[in-house]
Design an enzyme around this catalytic site. Structure first.
Site, PDB file in Angstrom:
ATOM      1  N   ASP A 141       0.698  -1.309  -0.036  1.00 41.46           N
ATOM      2  CA  ASP A 141      -0.105   0.162   0.076  1.00 41.46           C
ATOM      3  C   ASP A 141       0.863   1.327   0.116  1.00 41.46           C
ATOM      4  O   ASP A 141       0.601   2.120   0.555  1.00 41.46           O
ATOM      5  CB  ASP A 141      -0.927   0.063   1.144  1.00 41.46           C
ATOM      6  N   LYS A 144       2.877   3.199  -5.570  1.00 41.70           N
ATOM      7  CA  LYS A 144       2.186   2.193  -6.543  1.00 41.70           C
ATOM      8  C   LYS A 144       3.343   1.841  -7.706  1.00 41.70           C
ATOM      9  O   LYS A 144       3.283   0.687  -7.937  1.00 41.70           O
ATOM     10  CB  LYS A 144       1.116   2.991  -7.303  1.00 41.70           C
ATOM     11  N   ASP A 169      -3.179  -3.105  -2.668  1.00 46.30           N
ATOM     12  CA  ASP A 169      -4.085  -1.868  -2.811  1.00 46.30           C
ATOM     13  C   ASP A 169      -4.024  -1.248  -3.791  1.00 46.30           C
ATOM     14  O   ASP A 169      -3.043  -1.071  -4.275  1.00 46.30           O
ATOM     15  CB  ASP A 169      -4.375  -1.160  -1.470  1.00 46.30           C
ATOM     16  N   ASN A 170      -5.219  -0.669  -4.269  1.00 44.48           N
ATOM     17  CA  ASN A 170      -5.130   0.570  -5.264  1.00 44.48           C
ATOM     18  C   ASN A 170      -4.868  -0.065  -6.836  1.00 44.48           C
ATOM     19  O   ASN A 170      -4.219   0.762  -7.410  1.00 44.48           O
ATOM     20  CB  ASN A 170      -4.216   1.412  -4.752  1.00 44.48           C
ATOM     21  N   GLU A 199     -11.518   4.098  -1.091  1.00 44.35           N
ATOM     22  CA  GLU A 199     -12.037   4.408  -0.037  1.00 44.35           C
ATOM     23  C   GLU A 199     -12.749   5.580   0.362  1.00 44.35           C
ATOM     24  O   GLU A 199     -12.645   6.628  -0.347  1.00 44.35           O
ATOM     25  CB  GLU A 199     -10.643   4.558   1.251  1.00 44.35           C
TER      26      GLU A 199
HETATM   27  O1  LIG Z   1      -0.310   6.912  -2.797  1.00 38.07           O
HETATM   28  C1  LIG Z   1      -0.997   6.204  -2.223  1.00 38.07           C
HETATM   29  N1  LIG Z   1      -0.508   5.480  -0.933  1.00 38.07           N
HETATM   30  C2  LIG Z   1       1.032   5.574  -0.924  1.00 38.07           C
HETATM   31  C3  LIG Z   1       1.650   6.482   0.016  1.00 38.07           C
HETATM   32  C4  LIG Z   1       3.146   6.728  -0.145  1.00 38.07           C
HETATM   33  C5  LIG Z   1       3.752   6.506   1.180  1.00 38.07           C
HETATM   34  C6  LIG Z   1       4.971   5.481   1.169  1.00 38.07           C
HETATM   35  C7  LIG Z   1       5.282   4.651   2.199  1.00 38.07           C
HETATM   36  C8  LIG Z   1       6.356   3.961   1.838  1.00 38.07           C
HETATM   37  C9  LIG Z   1       7.109   2.782   2.521  1.00 38.07           C
HETATM   38  C10 LIG Z   1       8.225   2.316   2.408  1.00 38.07           C
HETATM   39  N2  LIG Z   1       8.791   2.784   1.146  1.00 38.07           N
HETATM   40  C11 LIG Z   1       8.408   3.506   0.315  1.00 38.07           C
HETATM   41  C12 LIG Z   1       7.271   4.227   0.745  1.00 38.07           C
HETATM   42  S1  LIG Z   1       6.282   5.628  -0.176  1.00 38.07           S
HETATM   43  C13 LIG Z   1      -2.180   6.097  -2.119  1.00 38.07           C
HETATM   44  C14 LIG Z   1      -3.206   7.185  -2.814  1.00 38.07           C
HETATM   45  C15 LIG Z   1      -4.542   6.952  -3.208  1.00 38.07           C
HETATM   46  C16 LIG Z   1      -5.180   7.978  -3.781  1.00 38.07           C
HETATM   47  C17 LIG Z   1      -6.305   7.730  -4.434  1.00 38.07           C
HETATM   48  C18 LIG Z   1      -6.955   8.774  -5.414  1.00 38.07           C
HETATM   49  C19 LIG Z   1      -6.580  10.024  -5.023  1.00 38.07           C
HETATM   50  F1  LIG Z   1      -7.261  10.917  -5.738  1.00 38.07           F
HETATM   51  C20 LIG Z   1      -5.638  10.465  -4.405  1.00 38.07           C
HETATM   52  C21 LIG Z   1      -4.927   9.397  -3.782  1.00 38.07           C
HETATM   53  C22 LIG Z   1      -5.370   6.105  -2.391  1.00 38.07           C
HETATM   54  C23 LIG Z   1      -4.457   5.095  -1.719  1.00 38.07           C
HETATM   55  O2  LIG Z   1      -5.188   3.981  -1.018  1.00 38.07           O
HETATM   56  C24 LIG Z   1      -3.122   5.237  -1.581  1.00 38.07           C
HETATM   57  O3  LIG Z   1      -2.687   4.058  -0.807  1.00 38.07           O
HETATM   58 MG   LIG Z   2      -4.127   2.561  -0.492  1.00 35.72          MG
END
Ligand SMILES: O=C(NCCCCc1cc2ccncc2s1)c1cc(-c2ccc(F)cc2)cc(O)c1O
Ligand SMILES: [Mg+2]
Length: 214
Positions: A141, A144, A169-170, A199
């Site tokens: 998660d 992406k 996810d996603n 979500e």
């Molecule tokens: O980017 C998302 N999730 C990742 C956050 C990046 C954090 C990280 C953790 C980590 C740990 C270790 N190494 C590298 C990394 S980088 C995410 C985005 C949306 C979304 C959907 C529609 C939208 F209009 C706007 C956002 C929905 C979701 O469920 C998500 O999970």
């Molecule tokens: Mg997600």
């Protein structure tokens, strides 16, 4: 300075949820995200699918890539029997700081190890850091475009075994096209798609469950 969304989410948990009660922490976050501010937690609809997969696998070793505020961490850890270990990786220190407090508030800090760092750097260190042989379950998660390189890294580090379950996810929104193409066409995986919604919205999204065949 203005608070951040994760900080406002944490404040809602501390003010409205029952300390030591994971379900009330989950419900409080879902309510906050539906009625106050949208946030990128896996949410209640996909969260129920996550719950059913975790219960089916009942992992002894589990890895979560992307902690954010700790919502899915709490969902997973509350279903794990004592003596199991959930390692969750978060890149963003501000997210990690909030997640630690949410996990602690839910009373699940003894089942969760939150590690700050990038998946690409931390995965190769998992064995030496935690004495992990292989992961029974991995929840993806995080970024992406890191899903595919990171499962190849998990394979390369021998951290997957025949029957290890990956849940991503996603896979529709924001989308992980290269990852989907790989797990659905590789002879090393058996994949299935759980159709759901992004979500707290009506937009289509889903989870992809893939079994590593070795
Ligand atoms: O980017 C998302 N999730 C990742 C956050 C990046 C954090 C990280 C953790 C980590 C740990 C270790 N190494 C590298 C990394 S980088 C995410 C985005 C949306 C979304 C959907 C529609 C939208 F209009 C706007 C956002 C929905 C979701 O469920 C998500 O999970
Ligand atoms: Mg997600």
């Amino acid at each position: 300075t203005r608070s951040t969304r994760p900080q406002r989410l944490l404040k809602a948990v501390q003010e409205k949820a029952m300390k030591g009660d994971p379900q009330s922490v989950i419900s409080t976050i879902d309510y906050f995200c539906r009625h106050s501010e949208w946030a990128m937690n896996v949410g209640d609809e996909k969260g129920s699918i996550l719950d059913s997969v975790v219960c089916e696998v009942s992992p002894t070793t589990a890895l979560e890539l992307g902690t954010y505020c700790g919502y899915s961490t709490v969902r997973i850890a509350r279903l794990l029997p004592p003596g199991t270990q959930l390692i969750t990786l978060e890149f963003n220190p501000a997210f990690a700081a909030v997640a630690r407090q949410v996990i602690e508030y839910a009373g699940l800090h003894n089942k969760v190890c939150l590690v700050e760092g990038a998946s690409g750097d931390m995965i190769p260190k998992m064995r030496e850091m935690f004495g992990i042989k292989t992961f029974d379950f991995v929840f993806l998660d995080h970024w992406k475009d890191r899903y595919l390189p990171d499962i190849k890294l998990l394979e390369g580090c021998q951290l997957l075994r025949k029957g290890s379950i990956l849940l991503a996810d996603n896979v529709i929104c924001p989308g992980t096209p290269e990852y989907l193409e790989y797990v659905r066409n590789s002879p090393h995986y058996k994949s299935m798609y759980y159709k759901s919604h992004l979500e707290y919205t009506k937009v289509e999204d889903g989870l992809e469950k893939s079994v590593f065949l070795g």
